[in-house]
Design a protein around this motif. Structure first.
Motif, PDB file in Angstrom:
ATOM      1  N   LYS A 253       1.151  -1.258  -0.203  1.00  0.00           N
ATOM      2  CA  LYS A 253      -0.042   0.173  -0.321  1.00  0.00           C
ATOM      3  C   LYS A 253       1.184   1.203  -0.323  1.00  0.00           C
ATOM      4  CE  LYS A 253      -3.288  -2.519   2.441  1.00  0.00           C
ATOM      5  NZ  LYS A 253      -4.240  -2.810   3.796  1.00  0.00           N
ATOM      6  N   GLU A 254       0.873   2.190  -0.928  1.00  0.00           N
ATOM      7  CA  GLU A 254       1.661   2.953  -1.355  1.00  0.00           C
ATOM      8  C   GLU A 254       0.913   4.361  -0.810  1.00  0.00           C
ATOM      9  OE1 GLU A 254       4.912   3.118  -1.399  1.00  0.00           O
ATOM     10  OE2 GLU A 254       5.188   1.848  -1.425  1.00  0.00           O
ATOM     11  N   PHE A 255       1.039   5.095  -0.068  1.00  0.00           N
ATOM     12  CA  PHE A 255       0.568   6.400   0.197  1.00  0.00           C
ATOM     13  C   PHE A 255       0.637   7.726   0.315  1.00  0.00           C
ATOM     14  CE2 PHE A 255       0.466   3.505   3.643  1.00  0.00           C
ATOM     15  CZ  PHE A 255       0.816   4.403   4.921  1.00  0.00           C
ATOM     16  N   ASN A 256       0.609   8.615   0.436  1.00  0.00           N
ATOM     17  CA  ASN A 256       0.704   9.911   0.390  1.00  0.00           C
ATOM     18  C   ASN A 256       0.128  10.886   0.860  1.00  0.00           C
ATOM     19  OD1 ASN A 256       3.660   9.082  -0.848  1.00  0.00           O
ATOM     20  ND2 ASN A 256       2.863   9.091  -2.459  1.00  0.00           N
ATOM     21  N   LEU A 257       1.261  12.384   1.560  1.00  0.00           N
ATOM     22  CA  LEU A 257      -0.014  13.160   1.922  1.00  0.00           C
ATOM     23  C   LEU A 257      -0.684  13.118   1.087  1.00  0.00           C
ATOM     24  CD1 LEU A 257       0.270  14.689   4.747  1.00  0.00           C
ATOM     25  CD2 LEU A 257       1.890  16.191   3.177  1.00  0.00           C
ATOM     26  N   ASN A 258      -2.064  14.170   1.910  1.00  0.00           N
ATOM     27  CA  ASN A 258      -3.036  14.428   0.859  1.00  0.00           C
ATOM     28  C   ASN A 258      -3.536  13.397   0.229  1.00  0.00           C
ATOM     29  OD1 ASN A 258      -3.200  16.948   2.364  1.00  0.00           O
ATOM     30  ND2 ASN A 258      -1.239  17.754   0.446  1.00  0.00           N
ATOM     31  N   ASP A 259      -3.378  11.595   0.042  1.00  0.00           N
ATOM     32  CA  ASP A 259      -4.627  11.310  -0.929  1.00  0.00           C
ATOM     33  C   ASP A 259      -5.887  11.072   0.280  1.00  0.00           C
ATOM     34  OD1 ASP A 259      -2.553  10.649  -2.135  1.00  0.00           O
ATOM     35  OD2 ASP A 259      -1.580   8.751  -1.342  1.00  0.00           O
ATOM     36  N   ILE A 260      -7.095  10.418  -0.561  1.00  0.00           N
ATOM     37  CA  ILE A 260      -8.390  10.563  -0.471  1.00  0.00           C
ATOM     38  C   ILE A 260      -7.883   8.737   0.176  1.00  0.00           C
ATOM     39  CG2 ILE A 260     -10.296  10.246  -0.121  1.00  0.00           C
ATOM     40  CD1 ILE A 260      -9.422  13.260   0.299  1.00  0.00           C
ATOM     41  N   VAL A 261      -8.157   7.801   1.079  1.00  0.00           N
ATOM     42  CA  VAL A 261      -8.300   6.655   1.353  1.00  0.00           C
ATOM     43  C   VAL A 261      -9.435   6.419   2.024  1.00  0.00           C
ATOM     44  CG1 VAL A 261      -5.964   6.707   2.107  1.00  0.00           C
ATOM     45  CG2 VAL A 261      -6.917   6.636   3.712  1.00  0.00           C
ATOM     46  N   GLN A 262     -10.426   5.087   1.237  1.00  0.00           N
ATOM     47  CA  GLN A 262     -11.147   4.902   2.330  1.00  0.00           C
ATOM     48  C   GLN A 262     -10.350   3.899   3.025  1.00  0.00           C
ATOM     49  OE1 GLN A 262     -12.670   1.812  -0.668  1.00  0.00           O
ATOM     50  NE2 GLN A 262     -14.603   1.759   0.675  1.00  0.00           N
ATOM     51  N   MET A 263     -10.864   3.455   4.940  1.00  0.00           N
ATOM     52  CA  MET A 263     -10.983   2.404   5.584  1.00  0.00           C
ATOM     53  C   MET A 263     -11.680   1.485   5.542  1.00  0.00           C
ATOM     54  SD  MET A 263      -8.226   4.611   6.817  1.00  0.00           S
ATOM     55  CE  MET A 263      -7.550   4.046   8.218  1.00  0.00           C
ATOM     56  N   LYS A 264     -11.661  -0.077   6.225  1.00  0.00           N
ATOM     57  CA  LYS A 264     -12.279  -1.138   6.262  1.00  0.00           C
ATOM     58  C   LYS A 264     -13.963  -0.905   6.870  1.00  0.00           C
ATOM     59  CE  LYS A 264      -8.050  -4.288   5.950  1.00  0.00           C
ATOM     60  NZ  LYS A 264      -7.776  -5.460   6.488  1.00  0.00           N
ATOM     61  N   LYS A 265     -13.638   0.438   8.100  1.00  0.00           N
ATOM     62  CA  LYS A 265     -14.845   0.632   8.540  1.00  0.00           C
ATOM     63  C   LYS A 265     -15.337   2.057   8.334  1.00  0.00           C
ATOM     64  CE  LYS A 265     -14.502  -2.971  12.337  1.00  0.00           C
ATOM     65  NZ  LYS A 265     -14.661  -3.313  13.792  1.00  0.00           N
TER      66      LYS A 265
ATOM     67  N   ILE B  46       0.211   8.240  11.860  1.00  0.00           N
ATOM     68  CA  ILE B  46      -1.144   8.481  10.579  1.00  0.00           C
ATOM     69  C   ILE B  46      -1.940   8.900  11.058  1.00  0.00           C
ATOM     70  CG2 ILE B  46      -1.785   8.364   8.130  1.00  0.00           C
ATOM     71  CD1 ILE B  46       0.801   7.260   8.034  1.00  0.00           C
ATOM     72  N   ARG B  47      -2.173  10.616  10.440  1.00  0.00           N
ATOM     73  CA  ARG B  47      -2.833  11.641  11.120  1.00  0.00           C
ATOM     74  C   ARG B  47      -4.023  11.838   9.601  1.00  0.00           C
ATOM     75  NH1 ARG B  47      -5.413  15.036  14.984  1.00  0.00           N
ATOM     76  NH2 ARG B  47      -3.082  15.679  16.181  1.00  0.00           N
ATOM     77  N   ILE B  48      -5.684  11.037  10.155  1.00  0.00           N
ATOM     78  CA  ILE B  48      -6.464  11.038   9.050  1.00  0.00           C
ATOM     79  C   ILE B  48      -7.518  12.290   9.200  1.00  0.00           C
ATOM     80  CG2 ILE B  48      -5.552   9.471   7.778  1.00  0.00           C
ATOM     81  CD1 ILE B  48      -7.900   7.529   9.548  1.00  0.00           C
ATOM     82  N   LYS B  49      -8.520  12.864   8.094  1.00  0.00           N
ATOM     83  CA  LYS B  49      -9.450  14.034   8.846  1.00  0.00           C
ATOM     84  C   LYS B  49     -10.666  13.028   8.156  1.00  0.00           C
ATOM     85  CE  LYS B  49     -10.085  18.150   6.771  1.00  0.00           C
ATOM     86  NZ  LYS B  49      -9.847  19.336   6.207  1.00  0.00           N
TER      87      LYS B  49
ATOM     88  N   HIS C 179     -13.883  15.501  11.565  1.00  0.00           N
ATOM     89  CA  HIS C 179     -12.777  14.849  13.192  1.00  0.00           C
ATOM     90  C   HIS C 179     -11.832  13.841  12.151  1.00  0.00           C
ATOM     91  CE1 HIS C 179     -12.778  13.377  16.419  1.00  0.00           C
ATOM     92  NE2 HIS C 179     -12.422  11.993  16.029  1.00  0.00           N
ATOM     93  N   SER C 180     -10.486  14.925  12.964  1.00  0.00           N
ATOM     94  CA  SER C 180      -9.597  13.508  12.850  1.00  0.00           C
ATOM     95  C   SER C 180      -8.838  12.670  13.041  1.00  0.00           C
ATOM     96  CB  SER C 180      -8.388  15.382  12.218  1.00  0.00           C
ATOM     97  OG  SER C 180      -7.892  15.796  13.618  1.00  0.00           O
ATOM     98  N   VAL C 181      -8.259  11.870  13.381  1.00  0.00           N
ATOM     99  CA  VAL C 181      -7.455  10.817  13.938  1.00  0.00           C
ATOM    100  C   VAL C 181      -6.180  10.367  13.792  1.00  0.00           C
ATOM    101  CG1 VAL C 181      -8.162   8.622  14.871  1.00  0.00           C
ATOM    102  CG2 VAL C 181     -10.522  10.245  13.896  1.00  0.00           C
ATOM    103  N   MET C 182      -5.674  10.011  15.006  1.00  0.00           N
ATOM    104  CA  MET C 182      -4.071   9.919  14.720  1.00  0.00           C
ATOM    105  C   MET C 182      -4.167   8.584  15.178  1.00  0.00           C
ATOM    106  SD  MET C 182      -0.600  11.575  16.149  1.00  0.00           S
ATOM    107  CE  MET C 182      -0.579  13.463  15.083  1.00  0.00           C
ATOM    108  N   ILE C 183      -3.177   8.209  14.507  1.00  0.00           N
ATOM    109  CA  ILE C 183      -2.930   6.082  14.410  1.00  0.00           C
ATOM    110  C   ILE C 183      -1.874   5.806  14.045  1.00  0.00           C
ATOM    111  CG2 ILE C 183      -5.449   5.657  14.533  1.00  0.00           C
ATOM    112  CD1 ILE C 183      -5.275   4.496  11.351  1.00  0.00           C
TER     113      ILE C 183
ATOM    114  N   ARG D  86      -0.888   0.159  12.308  1.00  0.00           N
ATOM    115  CA  ARG D  86      -2.201   0.156  12.578  1.00  0.00           C
ATOM    116  C   ARG D  86      -3.002   0.737  11.320  1.00  0.00           C
ATOM    117  NH1 ARG D  86      -5.636   2.539  16.870  1.00  0.00           N
ATOM    118  NH2 ARG D  86      -7.338   2.346  16.247  1.00  0.00           N
ATOM    119  N   PHE D  87      -2.451   2.013  10.754  1.00  0.00           N
ATOM    120  CA  PHE D  87      -3.199   2.345   9.339  1.00  0.00           C
ATOM    121  C   PHE D  87      -3.650   1.815   8.755  1.00  0.00           C
ATOM    122  CE2 PHE D  87      -2.925   5.028   5.764  1.00  0.00           C
ATOM    123  CZ  PHE D  87      -3.776   5.771   5.799  1.00  0.00           C
ATOM    124  N   THR D  88      -2.037   1.433   7.872  1.00  0.00           N
ATOM    125  CA  THR D  88      -2.143   0.319   6.987  1.00  0.00           C
ATOM    126  C   THR D  88      -2.538  -1.095   6.558  1.00  0.00           C
ATOM    127  OG1 THR D  88       0.301  -1.208   8.217  1.00  0.00           O
ATOM    128  CG2 THR D  88       0.339   1.263   6.083  1.00  0.00           C
ATOM    129  N   LYS D  89      -3.127  -1.627   8.015  1.00  0.00           N
ATOM    130  CA  LYS D  89      -3.859  -2.748   8.068  1.00  0.00           C
ATOM    131  C   LYS D  89      -5.489  -2.773   7.995  1.00  0.00           C
ATOM    132  CE  LYS D  89      -4.909  -5.626  12.011  1.00  0.00           C
ATOM    133  NZ  LYS D  89      -4.173  -5.988  13.287  1.00  0.00           N
TER     134      LYS D  89
END
Length: 65
Positions: A4-16, A34-37, A43-47, A51-54
């Protein structure tokens, strides 16, 4: 499964989905954590990165570099 190659400002889909009902997240900070909004309620979350890649399902929109 491909890396999984991801960068800053990418829009991603999480499993839940987030409790607000949205499943799109924007990566706003990268490092050991990684902080995601949430794109629905902002709402922003830092994980931790591991755990983020999983929990990341796929990249929806790649950021323009």
């Amino acid at each position: 499964m491909a890396d999984k190659e991801f960068n800053l400002n990418d829009i991603v889909q999480m499993k839940k989905p987030h409790p607000c009902g949205e499943n799109r997240w924007k990566i706003i900070r990268m490092g050991m954590d990684i902080r995601i909004k949430c794109m629905g309620c902002s709402h922003s979350v830092m994980i931790p990165r591991k755990r983020f890649t999983k929990k990341m399902k796929k990249i929806l929109v790649k950021a323009d570099d």
